[in-house]
Enzyme design. Sequence first.
Site, PDB file in Angstrom:
ATOM      1  N   GLU A 102      -4.070  -9.742   0.268  1.00 40.15           N
ATOM      2  CA  GLU A 102      -4.113  -8.346   0.719  1.00 40.15           C
ATOM      3  C   GLU A 102      -5.282  -8.118   1.665  1.00 40.15           C
ATOM      4  O   GLU A 102      -6.312  -8.794   1.586  1.00 40.15           O
ATOM      5  CB  GLU A 102      -4.242  -7.379  -0.462  1.00 40.15           C
ATOM      6  CG  GLU A 102      -2.959  -7.081  -1.193  1.00 40.15           C
ATOM      7  CD  GLU A 102      -2.862  -7.805  -2.504  1.00 40.15           C
ATOM      8  OE1 GLU A 102      -1.790  -7.739  -3.136  1.00 40.15           O
ATOM      9  OE2 GLU A 102      -3.843  -8.460  -2.894  1.00 40.15           O
ATOM     10  N   THR A 103      -5.074  -7.135   2.536  1.00 43.92           N
ATOM     11  CA  THR A 103      -6.123  -6.629   3.418  1.00 43.92           C
ATOM     12  C   THR A 103      -6.163  -5.113   3.239  1.00 43.92           C
ATOM     13  O   THR A 103      -5.117  -4.464   3.200  1.00 43.92           O
ATOM     14  CB  THR A 103      -5.836  -6.968   4.882  1.00 43.92           C
ATOM     15  OG1 THR A 103      -5.795  -8.399   5.029  1.00 43.92           O
ATOM     16  CG2 THR A 103      -6.894  -6.402   5.808  1.00 43.92           C
TER      17      THR A 103
END
Length: 293
Positions: A48-49
């Site tokens: 994830e970002t």
Amino acid sequence: MTRCLQYVQLDVFASRLFDGNPLAVVIDADDLDTDAMQRIARWTNLSETAFLLKPIQPQADYRVRIFTTRQELPFAGHPSVGSAYVAIEAGKVTAGKRSLVQECAAGLLPVQVDGEGDSRVIHVQAPPATIERCDDAFAGEIAEALHTPLNTARMRKVDNGPVWFVCDLDEASVVRALHPDFLAIASICEAASAIGVCVFGRERDGTASIAVRAFCPADGMPEDPVTGSANAAIAAYLRETDELKTYGPRYLASQGREVGRNGIVEVSVDAATSAITIGGACAIGVRGVLRLH
């Protein structure tokens, strides 16, 4: 014109680098549209970002949008913990404030801050979960994909933002010995619009109460190192099935050893409200500038 955005990469659910789950956080991302955020998330190539933005709701201290390499998520645990940590480090919240509110697609989530600096621990309340039973045929598919027997009564579909299939395998030794069929898990999850399958079992030795693994091949991550939303889904399962009494309302979960990590998730279930909180330490590894043309 070149835009320069502050960029941080950190490990979540670990007090030192290389033990937790890596997260990229882009600060002051208000001018980025959805397409730009998704492109950056594909570029970082992490599970994830997160993108920190100014809050819209007046009750919130900050807002976050969370992307995998393929899609935006309404909630995810390690990006929520890591984003709160970075918001504090970047001075985006009032210095010394202990009770924060995160705004995300899943709503307004309470955040509790304990400690300072390297010893800071972030606790985030997960969104309320909806829980469904799975039929024997579906449980059979999951069991075949996991290559292990699975009792239908010890499996649930849990939606707490992402959708997880939660499987209680009873013993940590069974959890740690799994060699799943990732293609089969991906097919099952794609058909059910689920992010993954998470499994857990009781630890008999060590400081943690349970061992956890989370398989998300349909979303580009065969095995996620340390997963907040999966641990929150497991806590929801334990509360639903009255198995929480085995572990107590506060316990530690170990996750990541099978992929070379050693993450620890602090899990809490409030007896009065049934609210589930997941928390942990963080360690920043990279501070830099993201240059967008």
